[in-house]
Write a protein that holds these residues in place. Structure first.
Motif, PDB file in Angstrom:
ATOM      1  N   VAL A   7      -2.386  -7.555   5.290  1.00 17.10           N
ATOM      2  CA  VAL A   7      -2.311  -5.960   4.675  1.00 17.10           C
ATOM      3  C   VAL A   7      -3.719  -5.436   5.079  1.00 17.10           C
ATOM      4  CG1 VAL A   7      -2.331  -4.513   2.743  1.00 17.10           C
ATOM      5  CG2 VAL A   7      -0.479  -6.230   3.044  1.00 17.10           C
ATOM      6  N   GLU A   8      -4.844  -5.881   4.910  1.00 18.01           N
ATOM      7  CA  GLU A   8      -6.063  -5.250   5.308  1.00 18.01           C
ATOM      8  C   GLU A   8      -6.285  -5.038   6.835  1.00 18.01           C
ATOM      9  OE1 GLU A   8      -9.268  -8.138   3.658  1.00 18.01           O
ATOM     10  OE2 GLU A   8      -8.323  -7.685   1.699  1.00 18.01           O
ATOM     11  N   ALA A   9      -5.863  -6.040   7.420  1.00 18.62           N
ATOM     12  CA  ALA A   9      -6.043  -5.803   9.012  1.00 18.62           C
ATOM     13  C   ALA A   9      -5.089  -4.776   9.556  1.00 18.62           C
ATOM     14  CB  ALA A   9      -5.698  -7.139   9.753  1.00 18.62           C
ATOM     15  N   LEU A  10      -3.819  -4.487   8.857  1.00 18.96           N
ATOM     16  CA  LEU A  10      -3.021  -3.424   9.343  1.00 18.96           C
ATOM     17  C   LEU A  10      -3.531  -2.067   8.776  1.00 18.96           C
ATOM     18  CD1 LEU A  10       0.593  -4.838   8.208  1.00 18.96           C
ATOM     19  CD2 LEU A  10      -0.113  -4.290  10.464  1.00 18.96           C
ATOM     20  N   HIS A  11      -4.116  -2.007   7.630  1.00 18.84           N
ATOM     21  CA  HIS A  11      -4.808  -0.841   7.331  1.00 18.84           C
ATOM     22  C   HIS A  11      -5.845  -0.392   8.328  1.00 18.84           C
ATOM     23  CE1 HIS A  11      -3.119   0.696   3.571  1.00 18.84           C
ATOM     24  NE2 HIS A  11      -3.070  -0.421   2.959  1.00 18.84           N
ATOM     25  N   GLU A  12      -6.551  -1.284   8.926  1.00 20.10           N
ATOM     26  CA  GLU A  12      -7.605  -1.236   9.876  1.00 20.10           C
ATOM     27  C   GLU A  12      -7.253  -0.797  11.005  1.00 20.10           C
ATOM     28  OE1 GLU A  12     -11.626  -3.428  11.576  1.00 20.10           O
ATOM     29  OE2 GLU A  12     -10.753  -4.175   9.666  1.00 20.10           O
ATOM     30  N   ALA A  13      -5.926  -1.577  11.601  1.00 19.68           N
ATOM     31  CA  ALA A  13      -5.619  -1.371  12.857  1.00 19.68           C
ATOM     32  C   ALA A  13      -4.749  -0.358  13.018  1.00 19.68           C
ATOM     33  CB  ALA A  13      -5.105  -3.007  13.529  1.00 19.68           C
ATOM     34  N   VAL A  14      -3.777  -0.098  12.202  1.00 18.18           N
ATOM     35  CA  VAL A  14      -2.857   0.842  12.297  1.00 18.18           C
ATOM     36  C   VAL A  14      -3.024   2.199  11.618  1.00 18.18           C
ATOM     37  CG1 VAL A  14      -0.406   1.446  11.942  1.00 18.18           C
ATOM     38  CG2 VAL A  14      -1.160  -0.951  12.513  1.00 18.18           C
ATOM     39  N   ALA A  15      -3.818   2.122  10.382  1.00 21.40           N
ATOM     40  CA  ALA A  15      -4.309   3.102   9.604  1.00 21.40           C
ATOM     41  C   ALA A  15      -2.972   3.893   9.307  1.00 21.40           C
ATOM     42  CB  ALA A  15      -5.141   4.489  10.119  1.00 21.40           C
ATOM     43  N   PRO A  16      -2.113   3.097   8.637  1.00 23.42           N
ATOM     44  CA  PRO A  16      -0.807   3.800   8.182  1.00 23.42           C
ATOM     45  C   PRO A  16      -0.752   4.773   7.198  1.00 23.42           C
ATOM     46  CG  PRO A  16      -0.661   1.536   7.459  1.00 23.42           C
ATOM     47  CD  PRO A  16      -1.853   1.825   8.075  1.00 23.42           C
ATOM     48  N   GLU A  17       0.252   5.595   6.685  1.00 24.20           N
ATOM     49  CA  GLU A  17       0.337   6.344   5.503  1.00 24.20           C
ATOM     50  C   GLU A  17       0.473   5.536   4.193  1.00 24.20           C
ATOM     51  OE1 GLU A  17       3.399   9.765   4.103  1.00 24.20           O
ATOM     52  OE2 GLU A  17       1.989  10.352   5.543  1.00 24.20           O
ATOM     53  N   THR A  18       1.267   4.668   4.593  1.00 24.39           N
ATOM     54  CA  THR A  18       1.675   3.594   3.573  1.00 24.39           C
ATOM     55  C   THR A  18       2.188   2.343   4.364  1.00 24.39           C
ATOM     56  OG1 THR A  18       3.157   3.388   1.641  1.00 24.39           O
ATOM     57  CG2 THR A  18       4.054   4.536   3.378  1.00 24.39           C
ATOM     58  N   ILE A  19       1.900   1.378   3.405  1.00 26.04           N
ATOM     59  CA  ILE A  19       2.417  -0.153   3.652  1.00 26.04           C
ATOM     60  C   ILE A  19       3.454  -0.408   2.442  1.00 26.04           C
ATOM     61  CG2 ILE A  19       2.003  -2.420   4.248  1.00 26.04           C
ATOM     62  CD1 ILE A  19      -0.528  -1.804   5.471  1.00 26.04           C
ATOM     63  N   ARG A  20       4.432  -0.680   2.749  1.00 23.85           N
ATOM     64  CA  ARG A  20       5.549  -1.062   1.540  1.00 23.85           C
ATOM     65  C   ARG A  20       5.951  -2.385   1.796  1.00 23.85           C
ATOM     66  NH1 ARG A  20       8.927   2.090  -1.567  1.00 23.85           N
ATOM     67  NH2 ARG A  20      11.133   1.077  -2.051  1.00 23.85           N
ATOM     68  N   VAL A  21       5.976  -3.183   0.756  1.00 21.53           N
ATOM     69  CA  VAL A  21       6.381  -4.507   0.719  1.00 21.53           C
ATOM     70  C   VAL A  21       7.669  -4.410  -0.105  1.00 21.53           C
ATOM     71  CG1 VAL A  21       5.692  -6.927  -0.065  1.00 21.53           C
ATOM     72  CG2 VAL A  21       3.856  -5.613   0.895  1.00 21.53           C
ATOM     73  N   GLU A  22       8.702  -5.216   0.751  1.00 22.71           N
ATOM     74  CA  GLU A  22       9.895  -5.376   0.178  1.00 22.71           C
ATOM     75  C   GLU A  22      10.148  -6.766  -0.343  1.00 22.71           C
ATOM     76  OE1 GLU A  22      12.429  -3.439  -0.651  1.00 22.71           O
ATOM     77  OE2 GLU A  22      11.676  -1.419   0.016  1.00 22.71           O
ATOM     78  N   LEU A  23       9.842  -7.115  -1.571  1.00 20.66           N
ATOM     79  CA  LEU A  23       9.777  -8.354  -2.108  1.00 20.66           C
ATOM     80  C   LEU A  23      11.029  -8.997  -2.861  1.00 20.66           C
ATOM     81  CD1 LEU A  23       7.791 -10.743  -2.675  1.00 20.66           C
ATOM     82  CD2 LEU A  23       7.408  -9.606  -4.843  1.00 20.66           C
ATOM     83  N   ASP A  24      11.552 -10.206  -2.269  1.00 20.40           N
ATOM     84  CA  ASP A  24      12.908 -10.716  -2.702  1.00 20.40           C
ATOM     85  C   ASP A  24      12.636 -11.799  -3.502  1.00 20.40           C
ATOM     86  OD1 ASP A  24      14.113  -8.507  -1.433  1.00 20.40           O
ATOM     87  OD2 ASP A  24      15.171 -10.118  -0.200  1.00 20.40           O
ATOM     88  N   ALA A  25      13.230 -11.702  -4.922  1.00 21.02           N
ATOM     89  CA  ALA A  25      13.412 -12.938  -5.801  1.00 21.02           C
ATOM     90  C   ALA A  25      11.871 -13.702  -5.956  1.00 21.02           C
ATOM     91  CB  ALA A  25      14.305 -14.001  -5.062  1.00 21.02           C
ATOM     92  N   ALA A  26      11.039 -13.126  -6.213  1.00 21.41           N
ATOM     93  CA  ALA A  26       9.709 -13.565  -6.508  1.00 21.41           C
ATOM     94  C   ALA A  26       9.272 -13.826  -7.931  1.00 21.41           C
ATOM     95  CB  ALA A  26       8.806 -12.610  -5.957  1.00 21.41           C
TER      96      ALA A  26
END
Length: 256
Positions: A23-42
């Motif tokens: 997630v940290e790497a994606l924020h740095e490389a992509v700079a998205p408006e949002t990262i949404r985690v779709e979590l199943d049965a955790a």
């Protein structure tokens, strides 16, 4: 004009330490408006740790499947570009940025990351069995679908919100075959598709059964081909299609 980007990460039994770094790497490389985690049965501990990350978290009480989770995530985004990346980080954030770039620039409606492209870099290989099954499936898909890609299943794809609007009513596959259906339908509704070579590292701790998954993918491939041909008004496939009680599209199902 800069286009906004949203990234969905489907997660089932994720390695939270690895996900946090990703997630940290994606924020740095992509700079998205949002990262949404779709979590199943955790379990609650996993949910609490992910909730502390710089992401938007949505949790389902049951395992929905990769396709259903990504679909739910895309439906919740309002960005100009929507993308997804596997939670194990096998495609590094820099390659996710490469996949997003042609869509963000307007050069493609859908970009598919590719581990099997001649220009891809594979830093660690799958087992021999997984590699042969994967290569065989890609070979078959190239002959059955109208989109000649090297790799249909890489966990890195991006598309415009407009393309998603055109594609979304025609997606039915909740599991791993969703990728195939996405590409087949995108081509059938006239989307411009490009294949982007990526850097890729196999995660040998994957719990996915290669044989069982490949059999399900083969079925999904045949069904996806049929649905795409129906969208093209193919007379033969229209004749082969018979009225039956079919499952609703993913966007019409309740995946909570």
């Amino acid at each position: 004009m800069t286009r906004s980007v949203g990234v969905v990460i489907p997660a089932y039994h994720p390695d939270v330490d690895r996900l946090e770094a990703y997630v940290e790497a994606l924020h740095e490389a992509v700079a998205p408006e949002t990262i949404r985690v779709e979590l199943d049965a955790a379990d609650p501990g996993v949910r609490d740790r992910i909730e502390a990350l710089p992401v938007t978290l949505h949790e389902a009480s049951t395992r929905r499947g990769k396709g259903a989770a990504i679909t739910a995530g895309f439906e919740a985004l309002s960005t100009d570009v929507v993308a997804f990346a596997d939670a194990d980080g096998s495609t590094p954030a820099s390659s996710i940025a490469d996949v997003i770039r042609p869509v963000e620039s307007g050069d493609a409606d859908l970009a598919a990351g590719s581990r099997r492209h001649p220009d891809a870099t594979v830093e660690s290989h799958q087992t021999v069995a997984r590699r042969y099954l994967g290569d065989g499936f890609a070979w078959l898909a190239r002959r059955l679908l109208d989109v000649p890609l090297h790799d249909y299943q890489c966990g890195a794809k991006a598309l415009t919100n407009d393309a998603w609007t055109r594609i979304r009513p025609h997606l039915h596959e909740p599991g791993f075959a969703w990728d195939i259906e996405l590409i087949a339908v995108a081509d059938a509704v006239g989307c411009r598709i490009v294949e982007v070579p990526v850097v890729w590292e196999d995660r040998p701790e994957s719990t996915v059964s290669p044989v069982r998954t490949t059999l399900r993918l083969a079925r999904g491939l045949v069904v996806s081909r049929h649905r795409a041909r129906l969208l093209r008004n193919d007379r033969l496939h229209a004749l082969l299609d018979r009225p039956r009680d079919s499952t609703p599209a993913l966007v019409d199902r309740d995946h909570r």
